[in-house]
Design an enzyme around this catalytic site. Structure first.
Site, PDB file in Angstrom:
ATOM      1  CD  GLN A 140     -52.890  -7.638  28.355  1.00 12.87           C
ATOM      2  OE1 GLN A 140     -52.799  -6.385  27.350  1.00 12.87           O
ATOM      3  NE2 GLN A 140     -51.787  -7.669  29.410  1.00 12.87           N
ATOM      4  NE  ARG A 151     -56.005 -13.343  34.242  1.00 17.20           N
ATOM      5  CZ  ARG A 151     -55.491 -12.687  35.185  1.00 17.20           C
ATOM      6  NH1 ARG A 151     -55.648 -12.955  36.143  1.00 17.20           N
ATOM      7  NH2 ARG A 151     -57.531 -11.714  34.944  1.00 17.20           N
ATOM      8  CB  SER A 170     -58.811  -8.649  33.220  1.00 17.43           C
ATOM      9  OG  SER A 170     -57.069  -9.356  32.707  1.00 17.43           O
ATOM     10  CE1 TYR A 208     -54.545 -15.568  38.163  1.00 13.09           C
ATOM     11  CE2 TYR A 208     -53.798 -16.318  37.009  1.00 13.09           C
ATOM     12  CZ  TYR A 208     -54.687 -16.086  36.964  1.00 13.09           C
ATOM     13  OH  TYR A 208     -55.598 -15.526  35.814  1.00 13.09           O
ATOM     14  CG  ASP A 264     -57.957 -11.383  31.520  1.00  8.59           C
ATOM     15  OD1 ASP A 264     -59.375 -12.316  32.183  1.00  8.59           O
ATOM     16  OD2 ASP A 264     -56.930 -11.757  31.595  1.00  8.59           O
TER      17      ASP A 264
HETATM   18  P1  NAD Z   1     -56.540 -13.059  41.954  1.00 10.23           P
HETATM   19  O1  NAD Z   1     -57.906 -12.290  41.143  1.00 10.23           O
HETATM   20  O2  NAD Z   1     -55.935 -13.963  41.711  1.00 10.23           O
HETATM   21  O3  NAD Z   1     -55.675 -12.358  43.171  1.00 10.23           O
HETATM   22  C1  NAD Z   1     -56.863 -11.352  43.400  1.00 10.23           C
HETATM   23  C2  NAD Z   1     -55.044 -10.697  44.371  1.00 10.23           C
HETATM   24  O4  NAD Z   1     -54.769 -11.343  45.668  1.00 10.23           O
HETATM   25  C3  NAD Z   1     -53.645 -11.211  43.226  1.00 10.23           C
HETATM   26  O5  NAD Z   1     -53.155 -10.114  43.537  1.00 10.23           O
HETATM   27  C4  NAD Z   1     -53.024 -12.443  44.482  1.00 10.23           C
HETATM   28  O6  NAD Z   1     -51.814 -12.349  44.764  1.00 10.23           O
HETATM   29  C5  NAD Z   1     -53.358 -11.164  45.897  1.00 10.23           C
HETATM   30  N1  NAD Z   1     -53.535 -12.408  47.157  1.00 10.23           N
HETATM   31  C6  NAD Z   1     -53.421 -13.956  47.033  1.00 10.23           C
HETATM   32  N2  NAD Z   1     -53.743 -14.410  48.081  1.00 10.23           N
HETATM   33  C7  NAD Z   1     -52.990 -13.211  49.421  1.00 10.23           C
HETATM   34  C8  NAD Z   1     -52.803 -13.809  50.652  1.00 10.23           C
HETATM   35  N3  NAD Z   1     -53.169 -14.633  51.613  1.00 10.23           N
HETATM   36  N4  NAD Z   1     -52.586 -12.121  51.103  1.00 10.23           N
HETATM   37  C9  NAD Z   1     -52.234 -11.089  50.356  1.00 10.23           C
HETATM   38  N5  NAD Z   1     -52.535 -11.165  48.978  1.00 10.23           N
HETATM   39  C10 NAD Z   1     -53.187 -12.230  48.754  1.00 10.23           C
HETATM   40  O7  NAD Z   1     -55.526 -12.501  40.810  1.00 10.23           O
HETATM   41  P2  NAD Z   1     -55.792 -11.100  39.338  1.00 10.23           P
HETATM   42  O8  NAD Z   1     -56.256 -10.235  39.728  1.00 10.23           O
HETATM   43  O9  NAD Z   1     -56.179 -11.789  37.978  1.00 10.23           O
HETATM   44  O10 NAD Z   1     -54.162 -10.611  38.232  1.00 10.23           O
HETATM   45  C11 NAD Z   1     -52.614 -11.682  39.223  1.00 10.23           C
HETATM   46  C12 NAD Z   1     -52.070 -11.393  38.514  1.00 10.23           C
HETATM   47  O11 NAD Z   1     -52.473 -11.242  37.230  1.00 10.23           O
HETATM   48  C13 NAD Z   1     -51.490 -10.184  38.341  1.00 10.23           C
HETATM   49  O12 NAD Z   1     -50.321  -9.947  38.246  1.00 10.23           O
HETATM   50  C14 NAD Z   1     -52.374  -9.116  37.271  1.00 10.23           C
HETATM   51  O13 NAD Z   1     -51.838  -8.186  36.691  1.00 10.23           O
HETATM   52  C15 NAD Z   1     -52.245 -10.208  35.578  1.00 10.23           C
HETATM   53  N6  NAD Z   1     -52.638 -10.342  35.028  1.00 10.23           N
HETATM   54  C16 NAD Z   1     -52.057 -10.528  33.325  1.00 10.23           C
HETATM   55  C17 NAD Z   1     -52.763 -10.228  32.102  1.00 10.23           C
HETATM   56  C18 NAD Z   1     -52.399 -10.462  30.990  1.00 10.23           C
HETATM   57  O14 NAD Z   1     -52.770 -10.521  30.846  1.00 10.23           O
HETATM   58  N7  NAD Z   1     -50.995 -10.153  30.694  1.00 10.23           N
HETATM   59  C19 NAD Z   1     -54.632  -9.781  32.208  1.00 10.23           C
HETATM   60  C20 NAD Z   1     -55.027 -10.097  34.025  1.00 10.23           C
HETATM   61  C21 NAD Z   1     -53.806  -9.946  34.607  1.00 10.23           C
END
Ligand code: NAD
Length: 375
Positions: A126, A121, A132, A229, A129
């Site tokens: 991006q 990520r 996402s 994550y 991805d």
């Molecule tokens: P994910 O699908 O892995 O998880 C979904 C959400 O569940 C996360 O926000 C996580 O913190 C939350 N979670 C996990 N355990 C939990 C618990 N016990 N109680 C409550 N919540 C809990 O996450 P995602 O949608 O893939 O996103 C993860 C991160 O990656 C985010 O910060 C997102 O902005 C970031 N991201 C970055 C890029 C990039 O290219 N830079 C791209 C996509 C996402």
């Protein structure tokens, strides 16, 4: 380069890995594209649409013959790739942890498997991805699925016959899907609150006009943690979180759970006891049901009723919006391959030392090489 686009074989999978738009773009790069007959049908793309875009259409065996690149949504069984030439690139959501045996079979067949879920990520990746792009639409659809099961309206309505109160919607897990669930719930007029273990999400929740509900007594995950994550939380945190959920959930009408921990079962966030405190007719949508579920009693592919509360556990939610998810997924694959396209040789070159290649590459030269898989 010949690119083959396969018809998905997994039951219920409606998406397709290329659209007429991306077919045209691949052809513009100098590739030829052959699409398996009927590949786009469930995503409302006809064979004729692909032909108009410049592809040829035919049976799988013809599409695979001499193919250099195979595009898929879900990874086909290795038997479904009979007749491919060694060194062919297989690009898709290959579910490497869930289908480890299949990865071994790809290696044995000389297939160079590239799992798009393992994309790092980083900013450069991006636009490629798939997690996402698909999670975003799943977060939206989760709210619509909840609304479809909910026997009431979401916005406050003041009518001559009296007032209907606004529904209260709670989102647990504020990653890509959760953020879109918050935004969708707000657009539909619900009073939205949300929680996560990552402190950085507090501001994101507020910026969407929702109320953050956070464990205050025990520290959550500060900063970027493991690449943004979540990880498994301490027992102390889990206890504090359970108390917080118990005090909040009884007043909620709709709950959307999206919490995931990469490579691990989904964390359990809602117990049967907590469900029993909710008003009859409330709805919970468990978007993590395929990874074991955030909600006690959620069943994969079913809507079950517990204590008068509906628990929705649809399978493969992105596939429920196949036209849009396919179009974004197809662009993700195009953006990935075009980034490694050698314009002169008109081939894809995957440098061994590239961060993206190192992330997505599962098999190389007949061996499993992914560090994440080999541990
Ligand atoms: P994910 O699908 O892995 O998880 C979904 C959400 O569940 C996360 O926000 C996580 O913190 C939350 N979670 C996990 N355990 C939990 C618990 N016990 N109680 C409550 N919540 C809990 O996450 P995602 O949608 O893939 O996103 C993860 C991160 O990656 C985010 O910060 C997102 O902005 C970031 N991201 C970055 C890029 C990039 O290219 N830079 C791209 C996509 C996402």
């Amino acid at each position: 380069m010949k690119i083959a686009v396969l018809k998905e074989s997994e039951p219920g999978e409606r998406r397709v890995a290329a659209t007429p738009e991306t077919v045209k773009k691949f052809i513009a790069l100098g590739a030829s594209v052959m699409v398996e007959t009927g590949a786009g049908e469930a995503a409302t793309v006809s064979d004729a649409d692909y032909v108009t875009a410049g592809a040829s259409v035919g049976p799988r065996s013809e599409a695979l013959k001499d193919a250099d690149i195979i595009l898929v949504v879900q990874g086909p069984g290795a038997a479904g790739l009979n007749g491919v030439k060694p060194g062919v690139l297989l690009v898709g959501a290959l579910n490497p942890f869930g289908k480890r045996d299949q990865v071994d079979a790809y290696a044995a067949a000389g297939v160079e498997a590239l799992a798009m879920e393992f994309l790092p990520r980083i900013t450069r990746a991006q636009s490629m991805d798939i997690l996402s792009s698909q999670a975003n639409l799943a977060g939206y659809k989760a709210v619509l699925d909840a609304v479809a099961e909910y026997g009431r309206a979401l916005p406050m309505m003041m009518t001559a016959a009296g007032t209907i109160p606004a529904a209260r919607l709670f989102v647990m897990g504020v990653g890509v899907a959760g953020l879109q669930s918050i935004a969708t719930g707000r657009r539909l007029g619900a009073i939205v609150s949300a929680t996560d273990v990552r402190a950085a999400t507090r501001e994101q929740i507020q910026s969407l006009g929702a109320k953050p509900i956070f464990v205050e007594a025990v520290a959550g995950i500060e900063g970027e943690g493991a690449g943004g994550y979540a990880t498994e939380m301490s027992d102390e945190y889990k206890k504090a979180q359970a108390e917080l959920v118990s005090s909040h959930i009884a007043r909620q009408d709709i709950v959307i759970t999206t919490a995931l921990i990469p490579g691990r079962p989904a964390p359990r966030l809602i117990s049967d006891e907590q469900i029993a405190t909710m008003r009859a007719g409330s709805v919970i949508v468990d978007l993590a049901v395929e990874q074991g579920g955030n909600v006690e009693g959620a069943k994969l592919g079913e809507v079950v009723v517990k204590h008068g509360v509906k628990i929705v556990g649809h399978k493969n939610v992105p596939s429920r919006l196949a036209a849009d998810t396919s179009s974004l997924y197809a662009r993700n694959l195009y953006n990935f391959l075009s980034a490694f396209w050698d314009g002169e040789a008109k081939t894809v070159t995957l440098p061994d030392d590239d961060e993206i290649v190192k992330g997505v590459r599962l098999t190389h030269g007949g061996k499993v090489v992914s560090e994440r898989l080999l541990g």
